[in-house]
Design a protein around this motif. Sequence first.
Motif, short mmCIF file in Angstrom:
data_model
loop_
_atom_site.label_atom_id
_atom_site.label_comp_id
_atom_site.label_asym_id
_atom_site.label_seq_id
_atom_site.Cartn_x
_atom_site.Cartn_y
_atom_site.Cartn_z
N LEU A 1 14.51 46.11 24.45
CA LEU A 1 14.44 44.67 24.19
C LEU A 1 14.71 44.36 22.72
O LEU A 1 15.43 43.41 22.39
N LEU A 2 14.15 45.17 21.83
CA LEU A 2 14.40 44.97 20.40
C LEU A 2 15.88 45.16 20.08
O LEU A 2 16.46 44.36 19.36
N ASN A 3 16.48 46.20 20.62
CA ASN A 3 17.90 46.44 20.37
C ASN A 3 18.77 45.33 20.96
O ASN A 3 19.77 44.93 20.35
N LEU A 4 18.41 44.82 22.12
CA LEU A 4 19.14 43.70 22.71
C LEU A 4 19.04 42.46 21.82
O LEU A 4 20.03 41.78 21.58
N PHE A 5 17.84 42.20 21.31
CA PHE A 5 17.64 41.07 20.41
C PHE A 5 18.47 41.24 19.13
O PHE A 5 19.17 40.31 18.70
N LEU A 6 18.42 42.44 18.53
CA LEU A 6 19.18 42.68 17.30
C LEU A 6 20.68 42.58 17.54
O LEU A 6 21.42 42.04 16.72
N PHE A 7 21.15 43.09 18.68
CA PHE A 7 22.57 42.99 19.02
C PHE A 7 22.99 41.53 19.17
O PHE A 7 24.04 41.12 18.67
N THR A 8 22.17 40.74 19.85
CA THR A 8 22.49 39.33 20.06
C THR A 8 22.54 38.57 18.73
O THR A 8 23.49 37.82 18.47
N VAL A 9 21.52 38.77 17.91
CA VAL A 9 21.50 38.10 16.60
C VAL A 9 22.67 38.56 15.75
O VAL A 9 23.32 37.76 15.07
N GLY A 10 22.96 39.87 15.78
CA GLY A 10 24.09 40.40 15.01
C GLY A 10 25.42 39.83 15.48
O GLY A 10 26.28 39.50 14.65
N ALA B 1 29.91 36.27 14.51
CA ALA B 1 30.79 35.19 14.96
C ALA B 1 30.83 34.06 13.93
O ALA B 1 31.91 33.54 13.61
N PHE B 2 29.67 33.69 13.39
CA PHE B 2 29.65 32.65 12.35
C PHE B 2 30.38 33.10 11.10
O PHE B 2 31.10 32.32 10.46
N SER B 3 30.22 34.36 10.72
CA SER B 3 30.89 34.88 9.52
C SER B 3 32.40 34.88 9.70
O SER B 3 33.14 34.48 8.79
N ALA C 1 34.15 33.02 11.77
CA ALA C 1 34.60 31.62 11.82
C ALA C 1 34.65 31.03 10.41
O ALA C 1 35.61 30.30 10.06
N SER C 2 33.66 31.35 9.60
CA SER C 2 33.64 30.85 8.22
C SER C 2 34.80 31.43 7.41
O SER C 2 35.47 30.70 6.66
N LEU C 3 35.04 32.73 7.54
CA LEU C 3 36.16 33.35 6.83
C LEU C 3 37.49 32.78 7.29
O LEU C 3 38.40 32.56 6.49
N TRP C 4 37.64 32.54 8.58
CA TRP C 4 38.87 31.97 9.11
C TRP C 4 39.08 30.56 8.54
O TRP C 4 40.20 30.20 8.17
N ASN C 5 38.01 29.80 8.46
CA ASN C 5 38.08 28.46 7.89
C ASN C 5 38.51 28.53 6.41
O ASN C 5 39.35 27.74 5.97
N HIS C 6 37.92 29.45 5.66
CA HIS C 6 38.31 29.61 4.25
C HIS C 6 39.76 30.06 4.13
O HIS C 6 40.49 29.60 3.23
N TYR C 7 40.19 30.92 5.01
CA TYR C 7 41.59 31.38 5.00
C TYR C 7 42.54 30.22 5.27
O TYR C 7 43.57 30.08 4.61
N GLN C 8 42.18 29.37 6.25
CA GLN C 8 43.00 28.22 6.61
C GLN C 8 43.12 27.23 5.45
O GLN C 8 44.13 26.56 5.30
N ASN C 9 42.05 27.15 4.63
CA ASN C 9 42.03 26.21 3.51
C ASN C 9 42.44 26.84 2.18
O ASN C 9 42.22 26.26 1.12
N GLY C 10 43.01 28.03 2.23
CA GLY C 10 43.49 28.68 1.02
C GLY C 10 42.38 29.17 0.11
O GLY C 10 42.58 29.27 -1.10
#
Length: 163
Positions: free
Chosen positions: A69-78, A83-85, A87-96
Amino acid sequence: SIVLGQRQLAKNERVGQDSSYSSRRALAAGAHLSGIFFPLLGPLAFCLFCRKDRYVGYHALHALIGTLLLNLFLFTVGAISLAFSVASLWNHYQNGWKDFSLWQVLIKSAVTWIILALIGLANTALNLFQAWGAYQGKLPRGGLTTILVNRITGRERAALGDA
Protein backbone atom coordinates in the motif's frame (compact mmCIF):
# COMPACT_ATOMS: atom_id res chain seq x y z
CA SER A 1 -2.70 -22.70 40.40
CA ILE A 2 -4.81 -22.25 37.27
CA VAL A 3 -5.76 -25.11 34.97
CA LEU A 4 -5.32 -24.18 31.31
CA GLY A 5 -6.07 -27.04 28.96
CA GLN A 6 -3.92 -29.95 30.17
CA ARG A 7 -1.33 -27.72 31.83
CA GLN A 8 -1.33 -26.20 35.29
CA LEU A 9 0.13 -22.75 35.71
CA ALA A 10 1.34 -21.11 38.85
CA LYS A 11 -0.48 -17.85 39.65
CA ASN A 12 2.63 -15.78 38.95
CA GLU A 13 3.36 -17.43 35.57
CA ARG A 14 1.91 -15.50 32.65
CA VAL A 15 -0.14 -17.36 30.07
CA GLY A 16 1.69 -17.83 26.79
CA GLN A 17 5.21 -17.26 28.05
CA ASP A 18 6.66 -20.59 26.95
CA SER A 19 9.51 -20.61 24.44
CA SER A 20 7.27 -21.59 21.52
CA TYR A 21 5.02 -18.61 22.09
CA SER A 22 8.03 -16.29 22.54
CA SER A 23 9.57 -17.44 19.28
CA ARG A 24 6.25 -16.94 17.48
CA ARG A 25 6.03 -13.41 18.84
CA ALA A 26 9.64 -12.72 17.84
CA LEU A 27 8.98 -13.99 14.30
CA ALA A 28 5.86 -11.83 14.04
CA ALA A 29 7.85 -8.80 15.20
CA GLY A 30 10.60 -9.72 12.74
CA ALA A 31 8.11 -9.62 9.88
CA HIS A 32 7.40 -5.96 10.66
CA LEU A 33 11.05 -5.09 11.29
CA SER A 34 12.10 -6.68 8.00
CA GLY A 35 9.94 -4.09 6.24
CA ILE A 36 12.30 -1.37 7.46
CA PHE A 37 15.50 -2.90 6.12
CA PHE A 38 14.16 -4.93 3.17
CA PRO A 39 10.90 -3.16 2.27
CA LEU A 40 9.34 -5.72 -0.05
CA LEU A 41 11.51 -8.81 0.21
CA GLY A 42 11.51 -9.04 4.01
CA PRO A 43 7.74 -9.24 4.55
CA LEU A 44 7.40 -11.42 1.44
CA ALA A 45 9.94 -13.92 2.80
CA PHE A 46 8.09 -14.06 6.13
CA CYS A 47 4.80 -14.60 4.27
CA LEU A 48 6.24 -17.47 2.28
CA PHE A 49 8.14 -19.23 5.06
CA CYS A 50 5.97 -18.58 8.12
CA ARG A 51 2.45 -18.82 6.76
CA LYS A 52 1.67 -22.11 8.54
CA ASP A 53 1.61 -20.35 11.89
CA ARG A 54 -1.57 -18.25 12.02
CA TYR A 55 -0.16 -15.55 14.28
CA VAL A 56 3.14 -15.10 12.46
CA GLY A 57 1.46 -15.45 9.06
CA TYR A 58 -1.10 -12.79 9.95
CA HIS A 59 1.61 -10.31 10.96
CA ALA A 60 3.74 -11.19 7.93
CA LEU A 61 0.79 -10.61 5.59
CA HIS A 62 0.00 -7.38 7.44
CA ALA A 63 3.59 -6.18 6.94
CA LEU A 64 3.53 -7.16 3.25
CA ILE A 65 0.17 -5.52 2.52
CA GLY A 66 1.29 -2.39 4.38
CA THR A 67 4.44 -2.23 2.26
CA LEU A 68 2.48 -2.74 -0.94
CA LEU A 69 0.00 0.00 0.00
CA LEU A 70 2.83 2.40 0.81
CA ASN A 71 4.55 1.65 -2.49
CA LEU A 72 1.27 2.09 -4.38
CA PHE A 73 0.76 5.45 -2.68
CA LEU A 74 4.33 6.57 -3.45
CA PHE A 75 4.02 5.43 -7.07
CA THR A 76 0.75 7.33 -7.49
CA VAL A 77 2.10 10.52 -5.95
CA GLY A 78 5.31 10.18 -7.98
CA ALA A 79 3.37 9.69 -11.23
CA ILE A 80 1.20 12.74 -10.54
CA SER A 81 4.26 14.83 -9.65
CA LEU A 82 6.08 13.68 -12.77
CA ALA A 83 3.05 14.48 -14.94
CA PHE A 84 2.87 18.02 -13.52
CA SER A 85 6.63 18.48 -14.01
CA VAL A 86 6.54 17.30 -17.62
CA ALA A 87 3.51 19.52 -18.34
CA SER A 88 5.28 22.49 -16.76
CA LEU A 89 8.48 21.86 -18.75
CA TRP A 90 6.46 21.48 -21.96
CA ASN A 91 4.73 24.78 -21.23
CA HIS A 92 8.10 26.50 -20.66
CA TYR A 93 9.45 24.96 -23.86
CA GLN A 94 6.42 26.23 -25.81
CA ASN A 95 6.99 29.74 -24.42
CA GLY A 96 10.71 29.80 -25.16
CA TRP A 97 11.73 29.37 -21.51
CA LYS A 98 10.73 33.00 -20.79
CA ASP A 99 9.32 32.53 -17.27
CA PHE A 100 11.47 29.54 -16.33
CA SER A 101 13.13 29.75 -12.92
CA LEU A 102 15.64 27.24 -11.65
CA TRP A 103 14.63 28.15 -8.10
CA GLN A 104 11.13 26.75 -8.66
CA VAL A 105 12.65 23.43 -9.73
CA LEU A 106 15.03 23.37 -6.76
CA ILE A 107 12.30 24.24 -4.26
CA LYS A 108 9.94 21.60 -5.70
CA SER A 109 12.72 19.03 -5.55
CA ALA A 110 13.61 19.92 -1.96
CA VAL A 111 9.99 19.78 -0.85
CA THR A 112 9.53 16.43 -2.60
CA TRP A 113 12.60 14.93 -0.89
CA ILE A 114 11.51 16.27 2.50
CA ILE A 115 8.04 14.75 2.07
CA LEU A 116 9.57 11.41 1.02
CA ALA A 117 11.86 11.47 4.05
CA LEU A 118 8.91 12.18 6.36
CA ILE A 119 6.90 9.34 4.80
CA GLY A 120 9.89 7.02 5.26
CA LEU A 121 10.26 8.13 8.89
CA ALA A 122 6.55 7.58 9.53
CA ASN A 123 6.75 4.13 7.91
CA THR A 124 9.74 3.21 10.08
CA ALA A 125 7.95 4.39 13.22
CA LEU A 126 4.81 2.46 12.27
CA ASN A 127 6.80 -0.72 11.61
CA LEU A 128 8.57 -0.36 14.97
CA PHE A 129 5.23 0.20 16.72
CA GLN A 130 3.67 -2.82 15.01
CA ALA A 131 6.72 -4.97 15.75
CA TRP A 132 6.49 -4.04 19.42
CA GLY A 133 2.79 -4.90 19.46
CA ALA A 134 3.45 -8.22 17.71
CA TYR A 135 6.15 -9.06 20.23
CA GLN A 136 3.70 -8.33 23.04
CA GLY A 137 1.22 -10.74 21.47
CA LYS A 138 -1.17 -8.10 20.13
CA LEU A 139 -2.86 -7.89 16.75
CA PRO A 140 -2.91 -4.66 14.72
CA ARG A 141 -5.96 -2.47 15.28
CA GLY A 142 -8.11 -1.02 12.54
CA GLY A 143 -6.83 0.71 9.48
CA LEU A 144 -6.99 -0.12 5.81
CA THR A 145 -4.18 -2.68 6.01
CA THR A 146 -5.91 -4.64 8.78
CA ILE A 147 -9.22 -4.58 6.91
CA LEU A 148 -7.55 -5.91 3.76
CA VAL A 149 -5.63 -8.61 5.64
CA ASN A 150 -8.82 -9.75 7.38
CA ARG A 151 -10.62 -9.96 4.04
CA ILE A 152 -7.75 -11.83 2.38
CA THR A 153 -7.44 -14.34 5.20
CA GLY A 154 -11.19 -14.60 5.74
CA ARG A 155 -10.53 -14.29 9.45
CA GLU A 156 -11.80 -11.93 12.04
CA ARG A 157 -9.60 -10.50 14.78
CA ALA A 158 -11.39 -12.63 17.37
CA ALA A 159 -10.34 -15.83 15.59
CA LEU A 160 -6.71 -14.87 16.03
CA GLY A 161 -7.08 -13.70 19.60
CA ASP A 162 -5.42 -16.85 20.93
CA ALA A 163 -2.16 -15.70 19.29
